[in-house]
Design a protein around this motif. Structure first.
Motif: not given
Ligand code: ARG
Length: 582
Positions: A116-123, A322-324, A326-328, A350-352
């Motif tokens: 489960l990928d959740y939280g997603g805080a940005n450093v 890219s963000y994409e 890193t997700d892959l 909004r990230q759908e």
């Molecule tokens: N850090 C991202 C944001 O604040 C959310 C990350 C969600 N998870 C993921 N695997 N992309 O928008």
């Protein structure tokens, strides 16, 4: 198997005895409680199959049901709805069983391993209200799924690899150009270096750098170069970045702690970096990377698409990841290190599109087996009373810490000074504030936007966290006052309210499963409110501790204990803590 499922199975057998086969028999709670507790609607469907009138079929079934002394007041309404009521004795015995063994009120699912990928805080960026829902919904889903038998591995998936990192490092460089991290000739150990930066500084540095980069093209270009350096582990820059991540992580952890959110894995986007080479190879071998204006892309559009589906950006022309991608890479990492049956992403709705692209690109090269489910669990926005995304008074993004303090101001006013000692008031107000926020956040279906009104949701009355806490504490206090009375059996009911409570208790397993199927907590938040309000009605109607009929008193206290235990279990799933007193 749960008691309610068991009962459905028994009734199915009875229906079969009367001569009819039903595929999937469901006991519906009756909408007309004067006619019965449950309703059986199968006669209509059976009429089509057996080419008989539904009324005749219902009569046949009722005849068979009447032989069973667990049921009473059997009747047929309308064209063939069968109403069923359980005898008090039988209903009581079912509740007694649940009292003795809680597992009889739960239906476990087949075991699965889920990331489960959740939280997603940005450093290096303060946690803001946008991160609240992912934390709340994700944490509750994790606990719910575990309760139902899944193995769930929660991963914070910190945002630590994108452009913000370049901006932050660049701004640090501008402010402290003489730091050894920027000295090419430095050969010593970086961990000895005194870094004059705290988390508070970071919270100021990022917004500053972000604004500047929008006005200053040169500054932005410099930040890009630094991002590239960090992503390529260039000595100094990379080491400074790691320090920044550590400082920031400590603060992020603290906020998640306040929210009762904890992760099994604290991995970040950067941890998937070591898989990028392998990932690139896979995409190259399958020949799906295309060049486009110096960048590498993956086409993910399909013929049936009716809405735009842009290609996935695999590698930017300037070489940054890219963000994409890193997700892959993270999917590849999870497959190799955990090999889950499913991966769930609890992220802003909004990230759908982003996840659509990522999932399609992953399927294209079979990054995971076809049977591995990748699921996007999107959620709506939390708005302020003006209907717009929750903001600070001057229109800025509100940090989570500030939001919590704001709610605490409200809950403080509602702590009873006669019950809570002065030195505990602040910590109780905090616990109640978190309950206020969480319950409000989990109340609507996760996909919908909602309005958070701190005053309304901290009220002690209504569908609120404080109402549930207050009521739960009151049941506990009743149970404590009644410890001299032996409990354990429900043999008697006095009013319909108690039976309603009993019937609501029996529905718990259905609610839990429904919540997990929809990946939304609203069924649970509604259920706990319903159970609690019914209980409070019963509590107001009766004097439990002075009741003279010992059988009734024992039944009432046993019922109270079951309700209390369910409340505690559900609040725990929602990650809401209950204070001793409030
Ligand atoms: N850090 C991202 C944001 O604040 C959310 C990350 C969600 N998870 C993921 N695997 N992309 O928008």
């Amino acid at each position: 198997m749960s008691i309610i499922k068991d009962l459905e199975k028994d009734i199915k057998t009875i229906v079969e005895k009367s001569g009819y086969q039903v595929e999937n028999l469901i006991l519906q709670p009756s909408g007309r409680r004067d006619l019965g507790q449950f309703q059986l609607n199968d006669a209509m469907n059976l009429a089509r199959v057996y080419k008989k009138s539904p009324r005749v079929i219902a009569e046949d079934i009722v005849k068979e049901l009447e032989k069973d002394n667990r049921f009473t007041n059997l009747n047929i309404a309308g064209p063939g709805f069968i109403n069923i009521t359980l005898t008090d004795e039988y209903l009581g015995s079912l509740l007694t069983k649940i009292y003795e063994d809680k597992s009889l009120n739960i239906d476990k699912k087949e075991k699965k391993t889920v990331v489960l990928d959740y939280g997603g805080a940005n450093v290096a960026k303060a946690l803001h209200v946008g991160h609240l829902r992912s934390a709340n919904i994700g944490e509750a889903l994790k606990r719910l799924a575990r309760t139902l038998g899944y193995e769930v591995i929660g991963d914070a998936h910190l945002g630590d690899y994108g452009r913000p990192l370049g901006l932050v490092i660049l701004e640090i460089k501008k402010r402290y150009p003489n730091l050894a991290y920027f000295d090419e000739n430095y050969t010593g150990d970086y961990s000895d270096i005194d870094l004059p930066i705290t988390n508070q500084d970071l919270e100021e540095i990022y917004p500053y750098a972000s604004t500047k980069s929008k006005e200053d093209e040169k500054y932005l270009e410099e930040a890009r170069e630094i991002t590239f350096k960090v992503q390529n582990h260039e000595r100094g820059y990379y080491d400074l970045w790691k320090r920044v991540v550590e400082i920031s992580k400590a603060d992020i952890k603290q906020v998640y702690d306040m929210l009762n959110v904890d992760f099994d894995l604290w991995l970040g986007e950067s941890d998937a970096a070591e898989y990028i080479e392998e990932l690139t190879k896979i995409y190259e071998e399958k020949n799906v990377l295309k060049e486009s204006e110096g960048a590498l892309i993956v086409e993910v559009k399909e013929e049936e698409d009716t809405s735009p589906m842009p290609p996935l950006l695999f590698k930017r022309s300037n070489g940054t990841i890219s963000y994409e991608t890193t997700d892959l890479a993270t999917i590849l990492q999870r497959k190799k290190e955990i090999n889950p049956d499913e991966i769930w992403y609890c992220v802003d709705a909004r990230q759908e599109l982003h996840f659509d692209q990522v999932f399609r690109a992953a399927r294209k090269v079979k990054l995971v087996d076809d049977k591995v489910k990748l699921e996007f669990i999107g959620f709506g926005t939390m708005n302020g009373t003006d209907g717009k995304p929750f903001k600070t008074r001057d229109g800025g993004v509100m940090s989570l810490k500030d939001l919590i303090s704001l709610v605490e101001e409200e809950t403080k006013k509602r702590i009873n000074p006669d019950t809570v000692e002065e030195e505990k008031r602040e910590s109780v107000a905090k616990t109640v504030a978190i309950a206020t926020l969480k319950y409000a956040d989990l109340l609507p279906f996760r996909g919908t936007d909602y309005i958070f009104d701190p005053e309304k949701f901290s009220d002690l009355d209504g569908k609120t966290g404080p109402y549930l806490l207050y009521s739960t504490i009151r049941i506990k206090s009743l149970l404590e006052k009644g410890t001299h009375i032996k409990i354990g059996e429900i043999t008697k009911f006095k009013t319909e309210t108690e039976k309603d409570i009993a019937l609501t208790i029996l529905r718990l397993p259905i609610i839990l499963n429904k919540a997990l199927d929809s990946k939304s907590l609203n069924d649970i938040t509604e259920y706990i409110y319903k159970l609690t309000s019914l209980y409070n009605k019963f509590y107001a109607e009766n004097k439990i501790l002075t009741e003279e009929d010992p059988k009734l008193q024992k039944s009432w206290l046993t019922l109270s204990k079951i309700v209390y235990d369910i409340n505690i279990m559900l609040l725990n799933i929602l990650a809401i803590k209950v204070p001793e007193k409030m």
